[in-house]
Design a protein around this motif. Structure first.
Motif, mmCIF file in Angstrom:
data_model
loop_
_atom_site.group_PDB
_atom_site.id
_atom_site.type_symbol
_atom_site.label_atom_id
_atom_site.label_comp_id
_atom_site.label_asym_id
_atom_site.label_seq_id
_atom_site.Cartn_x
_atom_site.Cartn_y
_atom_site.Cartn_z
ATOM 1 N N ASP A 170 -8.086 8.168 -2.743
ATOM 2 C CA ASP A 170 -7.016 7.143 -2.639
ATOM 3 C C ASP A 170 -6.367 7.211 -1.270
ATOM 4 O O ASP A 170 -6.104 6.199 -0.624
ATOM 5 C CB ASP A 170 -5.937 7.387 -3.697
ATOM 6 C CG ASP A 170 -6.458 7.103 -5.101
ATOM 7 O OD1 ASP A 170 -7.405 6.280 -5.193
ATOM 8 O OD2 ASP A 170 -5.932 7.705 -6.048
ATOM 9 N N PHE A 171 -6.097 8.430 -0.817
ATOM 10 C CA PHE A 171 -5.401 8.602 0.470
ATOM 11 C C PHE A 171 -6.290 8.137 1.623
ATOM 12 O O PHE A 171 -5.807 7.474 2.552
ATOM 13 C CB PHE A 171 -5.000 10.076 0.646
ATOM 14 C CG PHE A 171 -4.059 10.257 1.804
ATOM 15 C CD1 PHE A 171 -2.748 9.768 1.725
ATOM 16 C CD2 PHE A 171 -4.482 10.871 2.975
ATOM 17 C CE1 PHE A 171 -1.888 9.926 2.795
ATOM 18 C CE2 PHE A 171 -3.618 11.015 4.054
ATOM 19 C CZ PHE A 171 -2.303 10.558 3.949
ATOM 20 N N GLN A 227 1.719 6.939 -6.809
ATOM 21 C CA GLN A 227 0.654 7.895 -7.137
ATOM 22 C C GLN A 227 1.076 9.316 -6.782
ATOM 23 O O GLN A 227 0.852 10.263 -7.522
ATOM 24 C CB GLN A 227 -0.633 7.517 -6.391
ATOM 25 C CG GLN A 227 -1.371 6.357 -7.047
ATOM 26 C CD GLN A 227 -2.554 5.897 -6.209
ATOM 27 O OE1 GLN A 227 -2.419 5.709 -5.006
ATOM 28 N NE2 GLN A 227 -3.704 5.722 -6.864
ATOM 29 N N PHE A 228 1.758 9.458 -5.612
ATOM 30 C CA PHE A 228 2.194 10.784 -5.145
ATOM 31 C C PHE A 228 3.215 11.380 -6.114
ATOM 32 O O PHE A 228 3.133 12.549 -6.506
ATOM 33 C CB PHE A 228 2.778 10.656 -3.730
ATOM 34 C CG PHE A 228 3.339 11.927 -3.180
ATOM 35 C CD1 PHE A 228 2.493 12.991 -2.832
ATOM 36 C CD2 PHE A 228 4.714 12.105 -3.039
ATOM 37 C CE1 PHE A 228 3.019 14.168 -2.329
ATOM 38 C CE2 PHE A 228 5.234 13.291 -2.536
ATOM 39 C CZ PHE A 228 4.386 14.320 -2.173
ATOM 40 N N LEU A 251 1.042 4.105 -2.873
ATOM 41 C CA LEU A 251 0.770 5.489 -2.511
ATOM 42 C C LEU A 251 1.904 6.404 -3.007
ATOM 43 O O LEU A 251 1.671 7.480 -3.567
ATOM 44 C CB LEU A 251 0.629 5.588 -0.989
ATOM 45 C CG LEU A 251 0.106 6.911 -0.434
ATOM 46 C CD1 LEU A 251 -1.400 7.030 -0.709
ATOM 47 C CD2 LEU A 251 0.354 6.991 1.066
ATOM 48 N N ARG A 252 3.185 5.896 -2.793
ATOM 49 C CA ARG A 252 4.347 6.678 -3.215
ATOM 50 C C ARG A 252 4.311 6.911 -4.739
ATOM 51 O O ARG A 252 4.547 8.023 -5.221
ATOM 52 C CB ARG A 252 5.627 5.943 -2.814
ATOM 53 C CG ARG A 252 6.907 6.766 -3.061
ATOM 54 C CD ARG A 252 8.139 5.918 -2.776
ATOM 55 N NE ARG A 252 8.130 5.400 -1.411
ATOM 56 C CZ ARG A 252 8.540 6.100 -0.348
ATOM 57 N NH1 ARG A 252 8.962 7.341 -0.494
ATOM 58 N NH2 ARG A 252 8.516 5.568 0.836
ATOM 59 N N GLU A 260 -8.553 5.839 1.453
ATOM 60 C CA GLU A 260 -8.579 4.362 1.389
ATOM 61 C C GLU A 260 -7.312 3.778 2.012
ATOM 62 O O GLU A 260 -7.339 2.804 2.768
ATOM 63 C CB GLU A 260 -8.693 3.929 -0.083
ATOM 64 C CG GLU A 260 -9.080 2.451 -0.241
ATOM 65 C CD GLU A 260 -9.005 2.043 -1.707
ATOM 66 O OE1 GLU A 260 -8.473 0.938 -1.959
ATOM 67 O OE2 GLU A 260 -9.446 2.831 -2.567
ATOM 68 N N PHE A 261 -6.168 4.444 1.692
ATOM 69 C CA PHE A 261 -4.893 3.974 2.240
ATOM 70 C C PHE A 261 -4.895 4.026 3.758
ATOM 71 O O PHE A 261 -4.446 3.111 4.437
ATOM 72 C CB PHE A 261 -3.735 4.841 1.685
ATOM 73 C CG PHE A 261 -2.455 4.623 2.432
ATOM 74 C CD1 PHE A 261 -1.685 3.483 2.192
ATOM 75 C CD2 PHE A 261 -2.030 5.516 3.418
ATOM 76 C CE1 PHE A 261 -0.522 3.274 2.902
ATOM 77 C CE2 PHE A 261 -0.862 5.300 4.133
ATOM 78 C CZ PHE A 261 -0.102 4.168 3.863
ATOM 79 N N LEU A 285 -2.324 11.267 -7.115
ATOM 80 C CA LEU A 285 -2.930 10.856 -5.834
ATOM 81 C C LEU A 285 -4.205 11.652 -5.577
ATOM 82 O O LEU A 285 -4.168 12.872 -5.419
ATOM 83 C CB LEU A 285 -1.930 11.090 -4.693
ATOM 84 C CG LEU A 285 -2.361 10.630 -3.312
ATOM 85 C CD1 LEU A 285 -2.515 9.111 -3.277
ATOM 86 C CD2 LEU A 285 -1.361 11.089 -2.270
ATOM 87 N N GLN A 333 0.828 -1.210 0.000
ATOM 88 C CA GLN A 333 0.000 0.000 0.000
ATOM 89 C C GLN A 333 0.859 1.255 0.000
ATOM 90 O O GLN A 333 0.588 2.221 -0.732
ATOM 91 C CB GLN A 333 -0.932 0.002 1.222
ATOM 92 C CG GLN A 333 -1.981 -1.097 1.197
ATOM 93 C CD GLN A 333 -3.069 -0.822 0.154
ATOM 94 O OE1 GLN A 333 -3.557 0.296 0.023
ATOM 95 N NE2 GLN A 333 -3.414 -1.855 -0.613
ATOM 96 N N VAL A 334 1.931 1.243 0.812
ATOM 97 C CA VAL A 334 2.832 2.401 0.902
ATOM 98 C C VAL A 334 3.505 2.639 -0.454
ATOM 99 O O VAL A 334 3.578 3.772 -0.944
ATOM 100 C CB VAL A 334 3.883 2.207 2.020
ATOM 101 C CG1 VAL A 334 4.989 3.266 1.928
ATOM 102 C CG2 VAL A 334 3.215 2.267 3.381
#
Lengths: 344, 132
Positions: free
Chosen positions: A144-145, A134-135, A131-132, A147-148, A140, A127-128
């Motif tokens: 999305d954030f 997408q960021f 996320l990275r 959900e994370f 992002l 997940q991390v």
């Protein structure tokens, strides 16, 4: 000349025969009587020889039998000693085997929380990483954030609780392992101790689908040998698993501990399984007695229980059972163990 | 025959026999169940018979300390006592000391019976302390 032990008698008879031949007896009656007497003496002499030979032969046989007896006795004593040595080493082997079983149980029990922790941690890492990406790509979205964060909450909660569970298990195993490997005495509270012991046994019980109920007086403190008590309970549980419950059937094991009187703890171990045949009840604590020889029974489990209770715990054990109606082992031991444990 | 031939070392089955010709003392002790009673006692008794017959006005002491004997040994002992009785009748002073363990009634009774069978020998039946 060959010597005979009846030289005197032979000479006497010879003289009497000469007299019969040479002397004048005066009358036929006197001669007949003398001759009769001589015959009787000859007969008696033969009888004496026979008796002597018989006596010697009996003595000879007796001494042969005695020697044989001495030899066989020595042989039997040697065999008995060998048997005792073999028994000792088998008991040692059985103790080691139950230690091996304990290790397997620990591994199994620890495996679950560790497995969940690994899974949760790897999901979190995925997940991390996502996320990275997408960021960095600037894609992002707020959703999305959110959900994370939900996933991260759940994963870290799982990691934390299962790591805690593992720590708790390891602590209780450590306690049990210390008790298992040393004969140290200490003061311990019975109820939490019983729970700890059953935690380490529960994988096996759960696998077979059995239920265990522990009832114990609150705050009951025992000053004694928890290691011995652990081994007793382990062996009783293993015995119940092997004998009380048929494959595929589930049952209940009930452990009830209470202060019987000011100085004595009573522990009742009850199952609602097959029960023990009346003819076997007097022999279940004998070394090597087993009704499952072919199915891997060593006949030592309950013998070790008996030795630990009578020897180390300085207590007693009795069994009550009706075929088809389950079995109860009634154990009594002093709440405060006497100064020195009896070596077993 | 050499008189020293009378003495015998003890074995598992035969007694120790010691004879001192100067003191005229004889000792038989141990257990007696030789394989062939006549073969063991025959030479001893016939030699002893010669020696006893040659004695004149002597003092003979005999010590019997047997803990076990068989039938032919009993017969040999009877022969020995009759020989000694003859020697005593011939004018020698003969003393037999029959030792038996204090708790062994059979050996005591054997001694008493032998004592009844001799007329000129002084026959003493003496209990000894039981060694366990």
């Amino acid at each position: 000349m060959t010597f005979t032990l009846f030289d005197n008698e032979e000479r006497m008879a010879g003289r009497a025969e000469a007299a019969l031949r040479d002397l004048d007896f005066g009358s036929d009656e006197a001669r007949a009587a003398y001759s009769e007497l001589l015959d009787a003496y000859r007969k008696s002499l033969r009888e004496q020889r026979r008796m002597m030979r018989l006596g010697d032969r009996l003595q000879e046989q007796l001494s042969t039998v005695n020697q044989e007896l001495v030899r066989r006795r020595a042989e039997a004593e040697r065999a008995l000693q060998q048997l005792r040595d073999a028994q000792d080493s088998l008991i040692q082997a059985e103790k080691l085997a139950s230690l091996g079983g304990l290790v397997a149980g620990i591994a199994h029990e620890i495996n679950t929380p560790i497995g969940i922790t690994v899974t949760a941690a790897s999901i979190l890492a995925d997940q991390v990483a996502g996320l990275r990406r997408q960021f960095q790509a600037g894609t992002l979205a707020r959703s999305d954030f959110e959900e994370f964060m939900t996933t991260a909450d759940e994963a870290s909660r799982l990691v934390l609780s299962n790591a805690n569970r593992a720590v708790m298990l390891i602590q209780s195993f450590k306690q049990v392992a210390v008790d298992q490997t040393t004969a140290d005495r200490r003061v311990f509270e019975l109820k939490p101790y019983l729970s700890e012991v059953l935690t380490s046994l529960s994988p096996r019980l759960r696998r077979a689908g059995h239920r265990v109920v522990v009832e114990c007086d609150e705050g009951l403190e025992v000053d004694g040998y928890p290691g011995a008590l652990f081994q007793v309970l382990t062996n009783l549980v293993m015995n119940a698993l092997q004998h009380a419950f048929e494959a595929g059937k589930t049952g209940t094991i009930r452990i009830r501990a209470r202060l019987f009187d000011a100085d004595t703890v009573e522990l009742r171990f009850t199952d609602d399984g097959n029960g023990i045949a009346a003819a076997d009840q007097g022999r279940i604590f004998d070394p090597f007695f087993t009704t499952k020889r072919g199915a891997g029974g060593s006949g030592l489990g309950l013998h070790i229980v008996f030795n630990l209770i009578v020897g180390t715990l300085n207590g007693s054990i009795a069994v009550q059972s009706q075929p088809g109606e389950g079995t109860t082992f009634i154990i009594g031991f002093p709440r405060v163990a006497p100064a020195r444990p009896v070596a077993v | 025959m050499n008189i020293h031939d009378i003495s015998r070392a003890p074995t598992d089955r035969s007694p120790e026999i010691q004879f001192d010709p100067d003191a005229c003392s004889l000792s038989i002790s141990g257990a007696s169940f030789p394989e062939d009673g006549a073969a063991f006692y025959g030479p001893v008794l016939s030699t002893l018979d010669e020696i006893l017959k040659a004695l004149d006005q002597r003092c003979v002491t005999v010590r019997i300390a047997l803990n076990y004997f068989n039938s032919s040994s009993a017969k040999a002992l009877m022969n020995l006592f009759l020989m000694l009785d003859d020697a005593a009748q011939a004018g020698n002073q003969v003393i037999v000391n029959w030792f038996h363990a204090a708790d062994d009634d059979t050996m005591k009774e054997f001694g008493e019976e032998f004592a009844e069978d001799v007329r000129f020998v002084r026959f003493n039946v003496i209990p000894t302390a039981v060694t366990s």
